[in-house]
Design a protein around this motif. Structure first.
Motif, PDB file in Angstrom:
ATOM      1  N   UNK A 242     104.255  63.912  34.117  1.00 41.28           N
ATOM      2  CA  UNK A 242     105.400  64.020  34.994  1.00 41.28           C
ATOM      3  C   UNK A 242     105.345  62.816  35.632  1.00 41.28           C
ATOM      4  N   UNK A 243     104.402  62.147  36.231  1.00 41.18           N
ATOM      5  CA  UNK A 243     104.542  60.840  36.972  1.00 41.18           C
ATOM      6  C   UNK A 243     104.989  59.760  35.799  1.00 41.18           C
ATOM      7  N   UNK A 244     104.538  59.984  34.312  1.00 47.94           N
ATOM      8  CA  UNK A 244     104.930  58.962  33.362  1.00 47.94           C
ATOM      9  C   UNK A 244     106.348  59.242  32.918  1.00 47.94           C
ATOM     10  N   UNK A 245     106.822  60.336  33.048  1.00 49.79           N
ATOM     11  CA  UNK A 245     108.326  60.524  32.781  1.00 49.79           C
ATOM     12  C   UNK A 245     109.048  59.908  33.945  1.00 49.79           C
ATOM     13  N   UNK A 246     108.755  60.073  35.239  1.00 46.68           N
ATOM     14  CA  UNK A 246     109.615  59.302  36.437  1.00 46.68           C
ATOM     15  C   UNK A 246     109.442  57.884  36.078  1.00 46.68           C
ATOM     16  N   UNK A 247     108.325  57.410  35.679  1.00 42.61           N
ATOM     17  CA  UNK A 247     108.265  55.978  35.439  1.00 42.61           C
ATOM     18  C   UNK A 247     108.978  55.321  34.472  1.00 42.61           C
ATOM     19  N   UNK A 248     109.135  56.053  33.432  1.00 41.52           N
ATOM     20  CA  UNK A 248     109.721  55.847  32.347  1.00 41.52           C
ATOM     21  C   UNK A 248     111.181  55.840  32.497  1.00 41.52           C
TER      22      UNK A 248
END
Length: 121
Positions: free
Chosen positions: A14-20
């Motif tokens: 989820x953090x990766x999706x927010x970062x992307x």
């Protein structure tokens, strides 16, 4: 109480999706700046460089948006298919509250019984 906080904290994906997604937003916001810089470069005589700057920024923004969309959809599918998000898929026998249509006044309507319904997947 500790379990609630652990469940509400976003995991690594989820953090990766927010970062992307934030990266894609920044790239899209940089397109007008690149257009302005490209126009200034073209006025100074660097036409190919100005066009390359603007084209590269548009290309980078498009790739960022596509990557954010794909990772977001993959994360959403993982959430829906996992046990943490309870989604119940109903089969045909569980639609008991839907009433069957009654007789109609139209002459060109074909009435089907339950055995003639087909599922489209």
């Amino acid at each position: 109480m500790t379990g609630w906080y652990a469940e509400r904290t976003p995991d690594r994906s989820a953090k990766a999706v927010v970062a992307v997604t934030l990266l894609a937003l920044l790239l899209v916001a940089a397109v007008p700046v690149a257009l302005l810089a490209g126009v200034v470069m073209m006025m100074l005589g660097y036409v190919v460089g100005g066009l390359a700057l603007f084209g590269g920024s548009v290309l980078a923004a498009a790739i960022g948006v596509a990557l954010a969309g794909m990772s977001g959809m993959r994360h959403l599918r993982k959430l829906v298919s996992g046990s943490s998000f309870r989604v119940v898929q109903l089969d045909g026998s569980q639609y008991t509250d839907v009433a069957e249509p009654g007789d109609s006044d139209y002459t060109n309507v074909v009435q089907l019984d339950r055995s003639e319904y087909s599922e489209v997947r």
